[in-house]
Design a protein around this motif. Structure first.
Motif, short mmCIF file in Angstrom:
data_model
loop_
_atom_site.label_atom_id
_atom_site.label_comp_id
_atom_site.label_asym_id
_atom_site.label_seq_id
_atom_site.Cartn_x
_atom_site.Cartn_y
_atom_site.Cartn_z
N MET A 1 57.82 20.39 40.22
CA MET A 1 56.41 20.49 39.87
C MET A 1 55.96 21.92 40.08
O MET A 1 56.10 22.46 41.17
N LYS A 2 55.43 22.52 39.04
CA LYS A 2 54.91 23.89 39.12
C LYS A 2 53.41 23.85 38.87
O LYS A 2 52.96 23.54 37.77
N ILE A 3 52.66 24.18 39.91
CA ILE A 3 51.20 24.23 39.79
C ILE A 3 50.70 25.40 40.62
O ILE A 3 51.17 25.62 41.74
N ALA A 4 49.79 26.15 40.03
CA ALA A 4 49.22 27.31 40.73
C ALA A 4 47.71 27.31 40.54
O ALA A 4 47.19 26.82 39.54
N ALA A 5 47.03 27.88 41.52
CA ALA A 5 45.58 27.97 41.48
C ALA A 5 45.17 29.43 41.67
O ALA A 5 45.84 30.19 42.36
N ILE A 6 44.05 29.75 41.07
CA ILE A 6 43.49 31.09 41.21
C ILE A 6 41.98 30.95 41.44
O ILE A 6 41.32 30.18 40.76
N GLY A 7 41.50 31.66 42.42
CA GLY A 7 40.07 31.69 42.69
C GLY A 7 39.65 33.13 42.97
O GLY A 7 40.29 33.80 43.77
N VAL A 8 38.63 33.56 42.29
CA VAL A 8 38.17 34.94 42.41
C VAL A 8 36.72 34.93 42.86
O VAL A 8 35.90 34.17 42.32
N GLU A 9 36.39 35.76 43.83
CA GLU A 9 35.00 35.88 44.28
C GLU A 9 34.14 36.48 43.17
O GLU A 9 34.61 37.34 42.42
N GLY A 10 32.91 36.06 43.09
CA GLY A 10 31.97 36.59 42.11
C GLY A 10 31.77 35.62 40.95
O GLY A 10 32.72 35.04 40.43
N ARG A 11 30.54 35.46 40.57
CA ARG A 11 30.17 34.51 39.51
C ARG A 11 30.90 34.83 38.22
O ARG A 11 30.82 35.93 37.69
N GLY A 12 31.63 33.85 37.70
CA GLY A 12 32.32 33.98 36.43
C GLY A 12 33.65 34.72 36.46
O GLY A 12 34.34 34.82 35.45
N GLU A 13 34.03 35.25 37.62
CA GLU A 13 35.25 36.05 37.70
C GLU A 13 36.53 35.21 37.54
O GLU A 13 37.50 35.68 36.96
N THR A 14 36.52 33.99 38.06
CA THR A 14 37.69 33.12 37.86
C THR A 14 37.85 32.80 36.39
O THR A 14 38.95 32.87 35.85
N ASP A 15 36.74 32.48 35.71
CA ASP A 15 36.79 32.22 34.26
C ASP A 15 37.34 33.42 33.51
O ASP A 15 38.17 33.28 32.61
N ARG A 16 36.87 34.61 33.88
CA ARG A 16 37.32 35.82 33.21
C ARG A 16 38.83 36.00 33.37
O ARG A 16 39.55 36.25 32.40
N LEU A 17 39.32 35.84 34.59
CA LEU A 17 40.74 36.02 34.85
C LEU A 17 41.59 34.99 34.11
O LEU A 17 42.60 35.34 33.49
N ILE A 18 41.19 33.73 34.16
CA ILE A 18 41.94 32.67 33.45
C ILE A 18 41.94 32.96 31.96
O ILE A 18 42.99 32.86 31.30
N SER A 19 40.80 33.34 31.39
CA SER A 19 40.73 33.61 29.95
C SER A 19 41.58 34.80 29.55
O SER A 19 42.27 34.78 28.52
N GLN A 20 41.56 35.85 30.36
CA GLN A 20 42.39 37.03 30.06
C GLN A 20 43.87 36.69 30.15
O GLN A 20 44.67 37.12 29.31
N ALA A 21 44.26 35.93 31.16
CA ALA A 21 45.66 35.54 31.31
C ALA A 21 46.09 34.67 30.14
O ALA A 21 47.18 34.87 29.58
N ALA A 22 45.25 33.73 29.73
CA ALA A 22 45.59 32.86 28.60
C ALA A 22 45.77 33.68 27.32
O ALA A 22 46.72 33.44 26.56
N ALA A 23 44.90 34.64 27.09
CA ALA A 23 45.02 35.49 25.89
C ALA A 23 46.34 36.27 25.92
O ALA A 23 47.03 36.36 24.89
N GLU A 24 46.70 36.81 27.07
CA GLU A 24 47.95 37.56 27.18
C GLU A 24 49.16 36.65 26.98
O GLU A 24 50.13 37.03 26.32
#
Length: 172
Positions: A1-24
């Protein structure tokens, strides 16, 4: 099972990081399943919590928030829109082998046993690695820790590190 989580401080920063990673990851040819927030400048008069998500695979978007009127303080999530997004994602998991499942946020719906929780489980059962955004309250984080049985890797708040983990998860 491969599962990872990412949490970034600051409003909307986790969304930004996930979206950028998905695009890449898409640029690199990975087939994604799940959702990521559409990063956009909101027009004047928009509520800062308005949220459109891109549904993978494909390019379709769904607005998962609703307008509750001036001065409203209630939850803006639109249950019907969430159900539509979940249905689209679950349908794609069953029909196409994804390389990676992406969820912008393990939120209140998932914490309560609804939302994308079953889709995450299905992806894991099919040996599809899962990347989940974690932000918000301690209750969501605790629910995710319980759901993932403490097996989720915590990734650093760095798009290159997230992409590297996703690529490495494909090789296992």
């Amino acid at each position: 099972m491969k599962i990872a989580a990412i949490g970034v401080e600051g409003r909307g920063e986790t969304d930004r990081l996930i979206s950028q990673a998905a695009a890449e990851l898409e640029k690199r040819g990975l087939r994604l399943s799940g959702i990521a927030k559409v990063l956009q400048e909101l027009p004047d008069g928009s509520h800062q919590c308005d949220m459109d998500v891109r549904v993978f695979p494909g390019t379709g978007t769904i607005r998962i928030t609703q307008s509750l009127g001036q001065g409203s303080t209630g939850c803006r999530l639109n249950p019907a829109a969430i159900a539509e997004a979940v249905s689209s994602v679950e349908e794609s998991i069953g029909s196409d082998k994804a390389d990676l499942f992406v969820l912008n946020k393990f939120g209140p719906e998932e914490a309560e046993g609804r939302g994308f929780r079953a889709a995450i489980a299905t992806a894991l059962e099919q040996d599809v690695p899962v990347l989940v955004g974690l932000s918000g309250g301690a209750a969501n984080k605790a629910a995710f820790a319980e759901f993932s049985a403490g097996l989720a890797e915590q990734l650093p708040a760095d798009v290159d590190a997230v992409v590297e983990w996703c690529l490495a998860a494909q090789k296992v």
